[in-house]
Motif scaffolding. Structure first.
Motif, PDB file in Angstrom:
ATOM      1  N   LYS A 153       0.826  -1.213   0.000  1.00  0.00           N
ATOM      2  CA  LYS A 153       0.000   0.000   0.000  1.00  0.00           C
ATOM      3  C   LYS A 153       0.860   1.262   0.000  1.00  0.00           C
ATOM      4  O   LYS A 153       0.521   2.263  -0.621  1.00  0.00           O
ATOM      5  CB  LYS A 153      -0.940  -0.011   1.209  1.00  0.00           C
ATOM      6  CG  LYS A 153      -2.011  -1.094   1.166  1.00  0.00           C
ATOM      7  CD  LYS A 153      -2.928  -1.025   2.370  1.00  0.00           C
ATOM      8  CE  LYS A 153      -3.782   0.228   2.353  1.00  0.00           C
ATOM      9  NZ  LYS A 153      -4.732   0.264   3.496  1.00  0.00           N
ATOM     10  N   MET A 154       1.986   1.208   0.698  1.00  0.00           N
ATOM     11  CA  MET A 154       2.866   2.374   0.793  1.00  0.00           C
ATOM     12  C   MET A 154       3.448   2.746  -0.570  1.00  0.00           C
ATOM     13  O   MET A 154       3.525   3.928  -0.919  1.00  0.00           O
ATOM     14  CB  MET A 154       4.001   2.083   1.780  1.00  0.00           C
ATOM     15  CG  MET A 154       5.009   3.212   1.926  1.00  0.00           C
ATOM     16  SD  MET A 154       6.289   2.876   3.170  1.00  0.00           S
ATOM     17  CE  MET A 154       7.244   1.589   2.360  1.00  0.00           C
ATOM     18  N   ILE A 155       3.859   1.759  -1.368  1.00  0.00           N
ATOM     19  CA  ILE A 155       4.483   2.034  -2.661  1.00  0.00           C
ATOM     20  C   ILE A 155       3.448   2.141  -3.776  1.00  0.00           C
ATOM     21  O   ILE A 155       3.434   3.116  -4.543  1.00  0.00           O
ATOM     22  CB  ILE A 155       5.530   0.963  -3.015  1.00  0.00           C
ATOM     23  CG1 ILE A 155       6.608   0.873  -1.931  1.00  0.00           C
ATOM     24  CG2 ILE A 155       6.157   1.258  -4.379  1.00  0.00           C
ATOM     25  CD1 ILE A 155       7.419   2.131  -1.740  1.00  0.00           C
ATOM     26  N   GLU A 156       2.590   1.169  -3.902  1.00  0.00           N
ATOM     27  CA  GLU A 156       1.651   1.150  -5.027  1.00  0.00           C
ATOM     28  C   GLU A 156       0.581   2.226  -4.917  1.00  0.00           C
ATOM     29  O   GLU A 156       0.178   2.810  -5.931  1.00  0.00           O
ATOM     30  CB  GLU A 156       0.990  -0.225  -5.143  1.00  0.00           C
ATOM     31  CG  GLU A 156       1.953  -1.329  -5.527  1.00  0.00           C
ATOM     32  CD  GLU A 156       1.259  -2.650  -5.775  1.00  0.00           C
ATOM     33  OE1 GLU A 156       1.942  -3.604  -6.177  1.00  0.00           O
ATOM     34  OE2 GLU A 156       0.019  -2.745  -5.574  1.00  0.00           O
ATOM     35  N   ASN A 157       0.114   2.492  -3.698  1.00  0.00           N
ATOM     36  CA  ASN A 157      -0.964   3.467  -3.499  1.00  0.00           C
ATOM     37  C   ASN A 157      -0.496   4.733  -2.805  1.00  0.00           C
ATOM     38  O   ASN A 157      -1.294   5.654  -2.607  1.00  0.00           O
ATOM     39  CB  ASN A 157      -2.089   2.832  -2.676  1.00  0.00           C
ATOM     40  CG  ASN A 157      -2.533   1.494  -3.243  1.00  0.00           C
ATOM     41  OD1 ASN A 157      -2.323   0.455  -2.623  1.00  0.00           O
ATOM     42  ND2 ASN A 157      -3.100   1.504  -4.433  1.00  0.00           N
ATOM     43  N   SER A 158       0.770   4.773  -2.414  1.00  0.00           N
ATOM     44  CA  SER A 158       1.335   5.890  -1.661  1.00  0.00           C
ATOM     45  C   SER A 158       0.545   6.165  -0.395  1.00  0.00           C
ATOM     46  O   SER A 158       0.323   7.326  -0.006  1.00  0.00           O
ATOM     47  CB  SER A 158       1.415   7.162  -2.531  1.00  0.00           C
ATOM     48  OG  SER A 158       2.403   8.039  -2.044  1.00  0.00           O
ATOM     49  N   ASP A 159       0.142   5.106   0.278  1.00  0.00           N
ATOM     50  CA  ASP A 159      -0.663   5.227   1.492  1.00  0.00           C
ATOM     51  C   ASP A 159       0.189   5.736   2.654  1.00  0.00           C
ATOM     52  O   ASP A 159       1.194   5.119   3.024  1.00  0.00           O
ATOM     53  CB  ASP A 159      -1.264   3.863   1.844  1.00  0.00           C
ATOM     54  CG  ASP A 159      -2.155   3.934   3.063  1.00  0.00           C
ATOM     55  OD1 ASP A 159      -3.242   4.538   2.973  1.00  0.00           O
ATOM     56  OD2 ASP A 159      -1.749   3.381   4.119  1.00  0.00           O
ATOM     57  N   ASN A 160      -0.224   6.857   3.233  1.00  0.00           N
ATOM     58  CA  ASN A 160       0.558   7.491   4.293  1.00  0.00           C
ATOM     59  C   ASN A 160       0.494   6.734   5.616  1.00  0.00           C
ATOM     60  O   ASN A 160       1.484   6.655   6.344  1.00  0.00           O
ATOM     61  CB  ASN A 160       0.103   8.930   4.496  1.00  0.00           C
ATOM     62  CG  ASN A 160       0.468   9.811   3.328  1.00  0.00           C
ATOM     63  OD1 ASN A 160       1.376   9.516   2.564  1.00  0.00           O
ATOM     64  ND2 ASN A 160      -0.255  10.916   3.177  1.00  0.00           N
ATOM     65  N   ALA A 161      -0.669   6.176   5.933  1.00  0.00           N
ATOM     66  CA  ALA A 161      -0.801   5.438   7.193  1.00  0.00           C
ATOM     67  C   ALA A 161       0.128   4.224   7.199  1.00  0.00           C
ATOM     68  O   ALA A 161       0.749   3.897   8.222  1.00  0.00           O
ATOM     69  CB  ALA A 161      -2.250   5.021   7.408  1.00  0.00           C
ATOM     70  N   SER A 162       0.238   3.557   6.067  1.00  0.00           N
ATOM     71  CA  SER A 162       1.132   2.400   5.964  1.00  0.00           C
ATOM     72  C   SER A 162       2.585   2.839   6.107  1.00  0.00           C
ATOM     73  O   SER A 162       3.394   2.159   6.748  1.00  0.00           O
ATOM     74  CB  SER A 162       0.929   1.698   4.621  1.00  0.00           C
ATOM     75  OG  SER A 162      -0.375   1.147   4.532  1.00  0.00           O
ATOM     76  N   ALA A 163       2.909   3.988   5.511  1.00  0.00           N
ATOM     77  CA  ALA A 163       4.268   4.506   5.630  1.00  0.00           C
ATOM     78  C   ALA A 163       4.599   4.814   7.086  1.00  0.00           C
ATOM     79  O   ALA A 163       5.714   4.532   7.554  1.00  0.00           O
ATOM     80  CB  ALA A 163       4.429   5.754   4.774  1.00  0.00           C
ATOM     81  N   THR A 164       3.649   5.380   7.816  1.00  0.00           N
ATOM     82  CA  THR A 164       3.878   5.706   9.226  1.00  0.00           C
ATOM     83  C   THR A 164       4.121   4.442  10.042  1.00  0.00           C
ATOM     84  O   THR A 164       4.994   4.411  10.921  1.00  0.00           O
ATOM     85  CB  THR A 164       2.681   6.489   9.784  1.00  0.00           C
ATOM     86  OG1 THR A 164       2.551   7.728   9.064  1.00  0.00           O
ATOM     87  CG2 THR A 164       2.862   6.790  11.266  1.00  0.00           C
ATOM     88  N   GLN A 165       3.365   3.383   9.754  1.00  0.00           N
ATOM     89  CA  GLN A 165       3.572   2.113  10.459  1.00  0.00           C
ATOM     90  C   GLN A 165       4.981   1.583  10.238  1.00  0.00           C
ATOM     91  O   GLN A 165       5.672   1.182  11.187  1.00  0.00           O
ATOM     92  CB  GLN A 165       2.538   1.083   9.987  1.00  0.00           C
ATOM     93  CG  GLN A 165       1.116   1.367  10.412  1.00  0.00           C
ATOM     94  CD  GLN A 165       0.905   1.233  11.909  1.00  0.00           C
ATOM     95  OE1 GLN A 165       1.625   0.498  12.595  1.00  0.00           O
ATOM     96  NE2 GLN A 165      -0.086   1.927  12.444  1.00  0.00           N
TER      97      GLN A 165
END
Length: 316
Positions: A153-165
């Motif tokens: 999710k962090m790379i493909e969707n640029s999801d910020n919550a996943s990046a924070t985790q």
């Protein structure tokens, strides 16, 4: 040129010195740089080469003499100069800044434009994933199912919550900085606290990161880790397939973009990093920008800069 010692004949003819002809060439001077960025260097016979016998055939002697007297001109391309010329054609909005770096995968030649530091915005997500994979390699383990879900999710969707985790998993800025020391990034500093998007970096450092991700066995990342990151960067969602992809052939890209509106200025950071292919040749490209009035304006700037960067190698 030094001469050989004299040799006397049986009839005691007067001695005479004969010059020895040498065949090796060595670069002795740089003679100029053209507007196209080509550096010309001259080479001439080197005094340390093996001597040509005075008993050589006339043809061989003439050939050796010609090689001794001839001046050989060789050309080496100044890619930085070509990139500067190409970037001069890019329209940069008033108050905005842009920096670019590019490397031709086959030849290993690279070029850079600009040395300023920029906010990473979401391109740091590639760096976060690289740090996570290094830590997993050190521990001799695979990513957990949860970590893989966050990474996707962090790379493909640029999801910020996943990046924070995952930012917390790697140890936030300290963990990122430790990983970057191993990866060879010397001008990148992790953002304070939760502000991973305000990590500071340069285009040159992002090129180093791309070489770790898309490089060979010299990378700190294992082949499996590299393939994993490449696969995610090649599968970003449709509306995020802009940026460096504009500089390559259709469908040839693997990338990660970042965009951030700064609350203090209402101006945009827009960045793009990745790998593209042009006529069968791969290029690693990093473009960073800041100070545009809108995201769309930033995207246009980044894409123009990416095309200029690659043109320093393709001439197009």
């Amino acid at each position: 040129m030094e001469s050989s010692g004299a040799r006397r004949g049986r009839r005691r003819r007067p001695s005479r010195r004969r010059p020895l002809l040498h065949t090796a060439l060595a670069v002795v001077a740089v003679t100029g740089v053209t507007a196209e960025g080509t550096v010309y260097v001259k080479a001439r016979a080197h005094a340390g080469a093996a001597a040509v016998s005075s008993a050589a055939t006339p043809a061989a002697s003439l050939s050796a003499a010609a090689s001794e007297e001839a001046t050989v001109t060789k050309a080496a391309v100044d890619r930085d100069a070509l990139l500067s010329e190409a970037m001069a054609t890019v329209s940069v909005p008033s108050g905005a800044e842009v920096s670019a770096a590019v490397l031709a995968v086959g030849s290993g030649e690279s070029a850079g434009y600009g040395e300023a530091a920029f906010d990473t915005a979401s391109i740091v997500k590639v760096d976060i994933l690289a740090a996570l994979l290094l830590q997993a390699q050190d521990a001799g383990r695979q990513l957990t199912a949860t970590e893989q879900a966050y990474a996707t999710k962090m790379i493909e969707n640029s999801d910020n919550a996943s990046a924070t985790q995952l930012w917390h998993t790697i140890g936030r800025a300290d963990g990122l900085d430790a990983a970057n020391k191993r990866l060879g990034l010397t001008s990148t500093s992790g953002g304070d606290g939760e502000l991973w998007g305000l990590t500071q970096t340069t285009a040159a450092d992002q090129l180093v990161l791309l070489r770790q991700v898309f490089g060979d066995d010299e990378s700190q990342l294992s082949a499996a880790s590299r393939a994993y990151v490449q696969g995610l960067m090649g599968s970003v969602e449709t509306d995020q397939r802009w940026g460096v992809s504009a500089a390559g052939d259709a469908g040839s890209w693997a990338l990660k973009n970042g965009w951030l509106a700064r609350s203090t200025t209402n101006l945009w950071d827009v960045n793009s990093i990745g790998r593209v292919t042009v006529d069968g040749t791969g290029y690693l490209v990093a473009v960073l920008s800041k100070g545009t009035g809108t995201q769309a304006e930033g995207i246009a700037l980044v894409e123009a800069a990416a095309k200029a960067a690659v043109s320093a190698f393709t001439g197009e």
